[in-house]
Design a protein around this motif. Structure first.
Motif, PDB file in Angstrom:
ATOM      1  N   TYR A   1       0.857  -1.179   0.000  1.00 21.47           N
ATOM      2  CA  TYR A   1       0.000   0.000   0.000  1.00 21.47           C
ATOM      3  C   TYR A   1       0.894   1.230   0.000  1.00 21.47           C
ATOM      4  CZ  TYR A   1       1.247   1.066   4.820  1.00 21.47           C
ATOM      5  OH  TYR A   1       1.953   1.395   5.952  1.00 21.47           O
ATOM      6  N   ALA A   2       0.292   2.391  -0.186  1.00 23.01           N
ATOM      7  CA  ALA A   2       1.039   3.647  -0.114  1.00 23.01           C
ATOM      8  C   ALA A   2       0.152   4.720   0.495  1.00 23.01           C
ATOM      9  CB  ALA A   2       1.506   4.078  -1.506  1.00 23.01           C
ATOM     10  N   THR A   3       0.798   5.724   1.066  1.00 28.28           N
ATOM     11  CA  THR A   3       0.081   6.932   1.472  1.00 28.28           C
ATOM     12  C   THR A   3       0.329   7.994   0.409  1.00 28.28           C
ATOM     13  OG1 THR A   3       1.967   7.750   2.783  1.00 28.28           O
ATOM     14  CG2 THR A   3       0.283   6.446   3.942  1.00 28.28           C
ATOM     15  N   LEU A   4      -0.655   8.857   0.203  1.00 28.56           N
ATOM     16  CA  LEU A   4      -0.496  10.023  -0.666  1.00 28.56           C
ATOM     17  C   LEU A   4      -0.726  11.264   0.166  1.00 28.56           C
ATOM     18  CD1 LEU A   4      -2.204   9.047  -4.048  1.00 28.56           C
ATOM     19  CD2 LEU A   4       0.166   9.794  -3.724  1.00 28.56           C
ATOM     20  N   SER A   5       0.204  12.201   0.067  1.00 25.84           N
ATOM     21  CA  SER A   5       0.097  13.411   0.874  1.00 25.84           C
ATOM     22  C   SER A   5       0.860  14.561   0.213  1.00 25.84           C
ATOM     23  CB  SER A   5       0.668  13.143   2.268  1.00 25.84           C
ATOM     24  OG  SER A   5       2.066  12.859   2.181  1.00 25.84           O
ATOM     25  N   PRO A   6       0.564  15.791   0.676  1.00 28.71           N
ATOM     26  CA  PRO A   6      -0.525  16.146   1.590  1.00 28.71           C
ATOM     27  C   PRO A   6      -1.828  16.365   0.823  1.00 28.71           C
ATOM     28  CG  PRO A   6       0.789  18.098   1.125  1.00 28.71           C
ATOM     29  CD  PRO A   6       1.428  16.957   0.372  1.00 28.71           C
ATOM     30  N   VAL A   7      -2.892  15.848   1.380  1.00 28.84           N
ATOM     31  CA  VAL A   7      -4.195  16.038   0.740  1.00 28.84           C
ATOM     32  C   VAL A   7      -4.760  17.412   1.076  1.00 28.84           C
ATOM     33  CG1 VAL A   7      -6.536  15.150   0.508  1.00 28.84           C
ATOM     34  CG2 VAL A   7      -4.629  13.563   0.766  1.00 28.84           C
ATOM     35  N   TYR A   8      -4.602  17.804   2.325  1.00 32.62           N
ATOM     36  CA  TYR A   8      -5.046  19.121   2.785  1.00 32.62           C
ATOM     37  C   TYR A   8      -3.854  19.857   3.399  1.00 32.62           C
ATOM     38  CZ  TYR A   8      -9.762  17.171   2.304  1.00 32.62           C
ATOM     39  OH  TYR A   8     -10.906  16.599   1.808  1.00 32.62           O
ATOM     40  N   PRO A   9      -3.970  21.166   3.597  1.00 31.45           N
ATOM     41  CA  PRO A   9      -2.858  21.906   4.212  1.00 31.45           C
ATOM     42  C   PRO A   9      -2.497  21.322   5.575  1.00 31.45           C
ATOM     43  CG  PRO A   9      -4.476  23.424   3.290  1.00 31.45           C
ATOM     44  CD  PRO A   9      -5.088  22.052   3.217  1.00 31.45           C
ATOM     45  N   THR A  10      -1.208  21.165   5.820  1.00 31.48           N
ATOM     46  CA  THR A  10      -0.750  20.591   7.085  1.00 31.48           C
ATOM     47  C   THR A  10       0.649  21.077   7.406  1.00 31.48           C
ATOM     48  OG1 THR A  10      -0.166  18.534   8.215  1.00 31.48           O
ATOM     49  CG2 THR A  10       0.002  18.536   5.824  1.00 31.48           C
ATOM     50  N   SER A  11       0.919  21.250   8.686  1.00 35.43           N
ATOM     51  CA  SER A  11       2.242  21.700   9.123  1.00 35.43           C
ATOM     52  C   SER A  11       3.216  20.540   9.266  1.00 35.43           C
ATOM     53  CB  SER A  11       2.137  22.427  10.471  1.00 35.43           C
ATOM     54  OG  SER A  11       1.611  21.568  11.472  1.00 35.43           O
TER      55      SER A  11
ATOM     56  N   PRO B   1      -3.391  -0.086  -3.057  1.00 38.91           N
ATOM     57  CA  PRO B   1      -4.362   0.702  -2.280  1.00 38.91           C
ATOM     58  C   PRO B   1      -3.706   1.944  -1.681  1.00 38.91           C
ATOM     59  CG  PRO B   1      -4.527  -1.627  -1.746  1.00 38.91           C
ATOM     60  CD  PRO B   1      -3.289  -1.473  -2.574  1.00 38.91           C
ATOM     61  N   ILE B   2      -4.485   3.002  -1.584  1.00 39.33           N
ATOM     62  CA  ILE B   2      -3.972   4.294  -1.132  1.00 39.33           C
ATOM     63  C   ILE B   2      -4.675   4.763   0.135  1.00 39.33           C
ATOM     64  CG2 ILE B   2      -3.839   6.762  -1.686  1.00 39.33           C
ATOM     65  CD1 ILE B   2      -1.789   5.078  -3.186  1.00 39.33           C
ATOM     66  N   LEU B   3      -3.861   5.247   1.079  1.00 38.80           N
ATOM     67  CA  LEU B   3      -4.364   5.951   2.253  1.00 38.80           C
ATOM     68  C   LEU B   3      -4.136   7.443   2.042  1.00 38.80           C
ATOM     69  CD1 LEU B   3      -2.766   3.792   5.098  1.00 38.80           C
ATOM     70  CD2 LEU B   3      -5.187   3.834   4.486  1.00 38.80           C
ATOM     71  N   ALA B   4      -5.156   8.250   2.319  1.00 40.54           N
ATOM     72  CA  ALA B   4      -5.025   9.701   2.203  1.00 40.54           C
ATOM     73  C   ALA B   4      -4.405  10.253   3.484  1.00 40.54           C
ATOM     74  CB  ALA B   4      -6.390  10.333   1.969  1.00 40.54           C
ATOM     75  N   LEU B   5      -3.403  11.090   3.342  1.00 36.85           N
ATOM     76  CA  LEU B   5      -2.652  11.605   4.492  1.00 36.85           C
ATOM     77  C   LEU B   5      -2.441  13.105   4.351  1.00 36.85           C
ATOM     78  CD1 LEU B   5      -0.707  11.354   6.976  1.00 36.85           C
ATOM     79  CD2 LEU B   5       1.080  10.702   5.336  1.00 36.85           C
ATOM     80  N   GLY B   6      -2.483  13.788   5.474  1.00 44.20           N
ATOM     81  CA  GLY B   6      -2.143  15.199   5.492  1.00 44.20           C
ATOM     82  C   GLY B   6      -3.329  16.112   5.698  1.00 44.20           C
ATOM     83  N   GLY B   7      -3.440  16.676   6.887  1.00 41.99           N
ATOM     84  CA  GLY B   7      -4.478  17.656   7.158  1.00 41.99           C
ATOM     85  C   GLY B   7      -5.882  17.103   7.266  1.00 41.99           C
ATOM     86  N   VAL B   8      -6.021  15.789   7.453  1.00 43.74           N
ATOM     87  CA  VAL B   8      -7.360  15.195   7.586  1.00 43.74           C
ATOM     88  C   VAL B   8      -7.781  15.290   9.045  1.00 43.74           C
ATOM     89  CG1 VAL B   8      -8.761  13.129   7.288  1.00 43.74           C
ATOM     90  CG2 VAL B   8      -6.909  13.618   5.676  1.00 43.74           C
ATOM     91  N   HIS B   9      -8.806  16.077   9.316  1.00 49.19           N
ATOM     92  CA  HIS B   9      -9.252  16.305  10.691  1.00 49.19           C
ATOM     93  C   HIS B   9     -10.733  16.047  10.903  1.00 49.19           C
ATOM     94  CE1 HIS B   9      -5.469  18.108  12.098  1.00 49.19           C
ATOM     95  NE2 HIS B   9      -5.410  18.697  10.912  1.00 49.19           N
ATOM     96  N   SER B  10     -11.543  16.219   9.868  1.00 47.73           N
ATOM     97  CA  SER B  10     -12.991  16.191  10.050  1.00 47.73           C
ATOM     98  C   SER B  10     -13.645  15.021   9.320  1.00 47.73           C
ATOM     99  CB  SER B  10     -13.603  17.488   9.530  1.00 47.73           C
ATOM    100  OG  SER B  10     -13.552  17.529   8.110  1.00 47.73           O
ATOM    101  N   PRO B  11     -14.831  14.623   9.763  1.00 44.63           N
ATOM    102  CA  PRO B  11     -15.578  13.581   9.054  1.00 44.63           C
ATOM    103  C   PRO B  11     -15.832  13.936   7.598  1.00 44.63           C
ATOM    104  CG  PRO B  11     -16.476  13.853  11.253  1.00 44.63           C
ATOM    105  CD  PRO B  11     -15.475  14.961  11.053  1.00 44.63           C
TER     106      PRO B  11
END
Length: 224
Positions: free
Chosen positions: A121-131, A155-165
């Motif tokens: 699998y892999a992560t893809l980032s940043p999806v949203y703004p993140t520090s 398969p991909i996991l979304a990473l970066g700035g994910v905070h809300s439903p």
């Protein structure tokens, strides 16, 4: 590594995957992870790369014990699995990836996805703004995420700035099998409640995506 390939870990990271950062945690790291697991998290990526190896090994054993109670899995960031059999590697290497039961890779663009070989699998980032992911270009946003997922062989996991439903739902709608989060749980006053909200959102979004009618592949004039 020499020798036969190890047995692959059943399945792979999906749903809500928690990345650790004890410097951002509002409680002890073990307490935060325990709360997240109580909230439904079943995959945890141990980072804490600045710790001496002996301390990291001890921490890995403690977190594995928490996850084992619910059938969860600890993945270790870096090529050393610290006594386990699951690692998450940086985009910089090593290539080819080592042989373990589960191997993930951090990716940020199409070129890095194209380098994947035996990763699970892999992560893809940043999806949203993140520090926490500086220097990797502008955020992909769901549209950019969707395009890269379409080009991925794993398969991909979304990473970066994910905070809300809502953000979770957008990532799953774009094709991610789940989201990897850090600050949303590490910095939460109530890690269990934060994890539960994100886990519920992921389950709902996944069910919605699976129930969506699949369109048949387009046909050419010759096939009609």
């Amino acid at each position: 590594m020499e020798g036969p390939f190890p047995a692959k870990i059943s399945g792979g990271p999906a749903g809500v995957v928690l990345l650790t950062d004890r410097w951002q945690a509002r409680r002890s790291l073990v307490d935060v992870v325990a709360g997240a697991v109580a909230g439904g998290v079943r995959w945890v990526v141990l980072r804490e790369k600045d710790l001496p190896r002996a301390e990291r090994v001890a921490l890995a054993a403690e977190l594995r014990a928490i996850l084992a109670e619910v059938g969860g899995t600890l993945v270790v960031a870096g090529p050393d699995p610290l006594g386990g059999d699951a690692v998450h590697l940086p985009s910089a290497g090593p290539y080819p990836p080592p042989r373990y039961g589960l191997v993930g890779r951090s990716c940020h663009d199409r070129a890095e996805l194209a380098r994947l070989t035996t990763e699970d699998y892999a992560t893809l980032s940043p999806v949203y703004p993140t520090s926490t992911k500086p220097g990797y270009g502008p955020p992909l946003r769901p549209d950019g995420l969707r395009k890269l997922i379409a080009a991925s062989a794993v398969p991909i996991l979304a990473l970066g700035g994910v905070h809300s439903p809502d953000q979770v739902a957008a990532c799953v709608d774009a094709g991610a099998v789940g989201v990897a989060v850090l600050g949303a749980v590490m910095r939460a006053d109530d890690p269990e409640a934060a994890a539960a909200a994100l886990t519920a959102a992921t389950a709902t979004a996944t069910a919605t995506a699976q129930a969506r009618p699949r369109l048949p592949p387009a046909t050419t004039e010759e096939e009609r």
